[in-house]
Write a protein that holds these residues in place. Structure first.
Motif, PDB file in Angstrom:
ATOM      1  N   ASN A  23      21.197  21.370 -13.873  1.00 19.98           N
ATOM      2  CA  ASN A  23      19.996  21.478 -14.706  1.00 19.98           C
ATOM      3  C   ASN A  23      18.823  20.971 -13.869  1.00 19.98           C
ATOM      4  O   ASN A  23      19.008  20.385 -12.807  1.00 19.98           O
ATOM      5  CB  ASN A  23      20.154  20.725 -16.040  1.00 19.98           C
ATOM      6  CG  ASN A  23      20.343  19.245 -15.857  1.00 19.98           C
ATOM      7  OD1 ASN A  23      19.529  18.575 -15.236  1.00 19.98           O
ATOM      8  ND2 ASN A  23      21.423  18.716 -16.390  1.00 19.98           N
ATOM      9  N   SER A  24      17.630  21.204 -14.335  1.00 18.72           N
ATOM     10  CA  SER A  24      16.444  20.907 -13.528  1.00 18.72           C
ATOM     11  C   SER A  24      16.274  19.420 -13.215  1.00 18.72           C
ATOM     12  O   SER A  24      15.648  19.060 -12.232  1.00 18.72           O
ATOM     13  CB  SER A  24      15.187  21.449 -14.206  1.00 18.72           C
ATOM     14  OG  SER A  24      15.022  20.853 -15.470  1.00 18.72           O
ATOM     15  N   THR A  60      13.792  26.379 -11.847  1.00 13.67           N
ATOM     16  CA  THR A  60      14.744  27.444 -12.122  1.00 13.67           C
ATOM     17  C   THR A  60      14.715  28.462 -10.986  1.00 13.67           C
ATOM     18  O   THR A  60      13.650  28.893 -10.556  1.00 13.67           O
ATOM     19  CB  THR A  60      14.409  28.135 -13.456  1.00 13.67           C
ATOM     20  OG1 THR A  60      14.435  27.158 -14.492  1.00 13.67           O
ATOM     21  CG2 THR A  60      15.401  29.235 -13.776  1.00 13.67           C
ATOM     22  N   PRO A  82      18.752  30.236 -14.983  1.00 12.86           N
ATOM     23  CA  PRO A  82      17.865  30.433 -16.128  1.00 12.86           C
ATOM     24  C   PRO A  82      18.602  30.371 -17.456  1.00 12.86           C
ATOM     25  O   PRO A  82      19.775  30.724 -17.551  1.00 12.86           O
ATOM     26  CB  PRO A  82      17.323  31.843 -15.896  1.00 12.86           C
ATOM     27  CG  PRO A  82      18.450  32.538 -15.194  1.00 12.86           C
ATOM     28  CD  PRO A  82      19.070  31.490 -14.306  1.00 12.86           C
ATOM     29  N   VAL A  83      17.896  29.928 -18.472  1.00 12.08           N
ATOM     30  CA  VAL A  83      18.386  30.027 -19.846  1.00 12.08           C
ATOM     31  C   VAL A  83      18.093  31.456 -20.303  1.00 12.08           C
ATOM     32  O   VAL A  83      16.990  31.966 -20.101  1.00 12.08           O
ATOM     33  CB  VAL A  83      17.671  29.007 -20.764  1.00 12.08           C
ATOM     34  CG1 VAL A  83      18.071  29.213 -22.216  1.00 12.08           C
ATOM     35  CG2 VAL A  83      17.966  27.585 -20.307  1.00 12.08           C
ATOM     36  N   TRP A  84      19.079  32.114 -20.881  1.00 11.25           N
ATOM     37  CA  TRP A  84      18.913  33.487 -21.362  1.00 11.25           C
ATOM     38  C   TRP A  84      18.147  33.479 -22.671  1.00 11.25           C
ATOM     39  O   TRP A  84      18.578  32.856 -23.645  1.00 11.25           O
ATOM     40  CB  TRP A  84      20.275  34.151 -21.557  1.00 11.25           C
ATOM     41  CG  TRP A  84      20.171  35.567 -22.030  1.00 11.25           C
ATOM     42  CD1 TRP A  84      20.333  36.019 -23.309  1.00 11.25           C
ATOM     43  CD2 TRP A  84      19.875  36.715 -21.232  1.00 11.25           C
ATOM     44  NE1 TRP A  84      20.152  37.373 -23.359  1.00 11.25           N
ATOM     45  CE2 TRP A  84      19.866  37.830 -22.091  1.00 11.25           C
ATOM     46  CE3 TRP A  84      19.604  36.906 -19.878  1.00 11.25           C
ATOM     47  CZ2 TRP A  84      19.614  39.122 -21.643  1.00 11.25           C
ATOM     48  CZ3 TRP A  84      19.356  38.190 -19.431  1.00 11.25           C
ATOM     49  CH2 TRP A  84      19.361  39.274 -20.309  1.00 11.25           C
ATOM     50  N   GLU A  91      14.700  36.423 -16.332  1.00 11.29           N
ATOM     51  CA  GLU A  91      15.972  35.730 -16.167  1.00 11.29           C
ATOM     52  C   GLU A  91      16.843  36.354 -15.069  1.00 11.29           C
ATOM     53  O   GLU A  91      17.486  35.633 -14.306  1.00 11.29           O
ATOM     54  CB  GLU A  91      16.779  35.702 -17.468  1.00 11.29           C
ATOM     55  CG  GLU A  91      16.170  34.867 -18.565  1.00 11.29           C
ATOM     56  CD  GLU A  91      15.436  35.706 -19.600  1.00 11.29           C
ATOM     57  OE1 GLU A  91      14.607  36.565 -19.209  1.00 11.29           O
ATOM     58  OE2 GLU A  91      15.698  35.510 -20.798  1.00 11.29           O
ATOM     59  N   SER A 120      24.833  29.900 -15.226  1.00 15.60           N
ATOM     60  CA  SER A 120      24.062  30.197 -16.450  1.00 15.60           C
ATOM     61  C   SER A 120      24.849  30.847 -17.587  1.00 15.60           C
ATOM     62  O   SER A 120      24.275  31.172 -18.615  1.00 15.60           O
ATOM     63  CB  SER A 120      22.824  31.065 -16.150  1.00 15.60           C
ATOM     64  OG  SER A 120      21.819  30.282 -15.572  1.00 15.60           O
ATOM     65  N   TYR A 124      23.726  28.040 -21.155  1.00 15.88           N
ATOM     66  CA  TYR A 124      22.481  28.779 -20.932  1.00 15.88           C
ATOM     67  C   TYR A 124      22.570  30.216 -21.436  1.00 15.88           C
ATOM     68  O   TYR A 124      21.612  30.959 -21.367  1.00 15.88           O
ATOM     69  CB  TYR A 124      22.092  28.743 -19.463  1.00 15.88           C
ATOM     70  CG  TYR A 124      21.537  27.417 -18.990  1.00 15.88           C
ATOM     71  CD1 TYR A 124      21.528  26.277 -19.794  1.00 15.88           C
ATOM     72  CD2 TYR A 124      21.013  27.297 -17.722  1.00 15.88           C
ATOM     73  CE1 TYR A 124      21.008  25.078 -19.346  1.00 15.88           C
ATOM     74  CE2 TYR A 124      20.493  26.097 -17.251  1.00 15.88           C
ATOM     75  CZ  TYR A 124      20.495  24.995 -18.080  1.00 15.88           C
ATOM     76  OH  TYR A 124      19.978  23.806 -17.623  1.00 15.88           O
ATOM     77  N   ARG A 125      23.737  30.630 -21.910  1.00 18.16           N
ATOM     78  CA  ARG A 125      23.981  31.881 -22.649  1.00 18.16           C
ATOM     79  C   ARG A 125      23.658  33.181 -21.917  1.00 18.16           C
ATOM     80  O   ARG A 125      23.419  34.211 -22.539  1.00 18.16           O
ATOM     81  CB  ARG A 125      23.231  31.870 -23.985  1.00 18.16           C
ATOM     82  CG  ARG A 125      23.592  30.736 -24.909  1.00 18.16           C
ATOM     83  CD  ARG A 125      22.763  30.698 -26.178  1.00 18.16           C
ATOM     84  NE  ARG A 125      21.340  30.865 -26.024  1.00 18.16           N
ATOM     85  CZ  ARG A 125      20.484  29.902 -25.660  1.00 18.16           C
ATOM     86  NH1 ARG A 125      20.923  28.692 -25.431  1.00 18.16           N
ATOM     87  NH2 ARG A 125      19.199  30.143 -25.550  1.00 18.16           N
TER      88      ARG A 125
END
Length: 169
Positions: A23-24, A60, A82-84, A91, A120, A124-125
């Protein structure tokens, strides 16, 4: 370059470099990130804290490298996927950048063997099949100078099957 797909625990596979789906904050978390920090021990967190002090959080699509601590590797590349959110926020390009930057760092480091998780696709889906397609696209087009073997380590059966089906087709 050899491409291998395995189902298992990325923290148990001996390689030159393990890629972490970070994660960031770079401070560990759940999923792959938490597993890598737990297995690698406090040396990884210490270097992540040094990186944060120098540059702040990791953006990201970007990546940084640290020690691997107690992991069966020399280094860990931490990349932030990236988070979707439906594909409306670049993304796909950000995920491809995770793989590109990780490969560049590994090549610069002189690694011959690298392992990747499915970046991801957990909390993060990011859609698993799309993520696999993008990762393979980047890897197949990347001109490695030193890398000899890339191992995709799938934690779940669904991801493992997706990668195998894509490679077989």
């Amino acid at each position: 370059m050899e491409l291998i797909i395995v189902k298992g625990d990325i923290t148990k596979i001996p390689v030159d470099i393990i890629v972490n789906a970070a994660n960031s904050s770079l401070l560990g978390g759940g999923g792959v990130d938490g597993a890598i920090h737990r297995a690698g021990g406090p040396a990884i967190l210490a270097e992540c804290l040094e990186i944060r002090a120098r540059q702040g959080e990791c953006k990201t699509g970007d990546a940084v490298i640290t020690t691997a601590g107690r992991l069966p590797a020399n280094k860990v590349i931490h990349t932030v996927g990236p988070v979707w959110i439906g594909g409306q926020n670049e993304e796909e390009e950000k995920l491809k950048n995770c793989y590109k930057k990780s490969l560049q760092i590994a090549d610069d480091y002189g690694a011959k063997v690298i392992s990747f998780p499915c970046i991801s696709t957990g909390i993060y889906r990011f859609p698993k099949r799309l993520a696999a397609e993008l990762s393979l696209e980047v890897i197949k087009s990347y001109k490695c100078r030193i890398l000899e073997k890339i191992i995709f380590v799938c934690f779940d059966e669904e991801s493992y099957d997706i990668y195998h089906n894509l490679l077989d087709s």
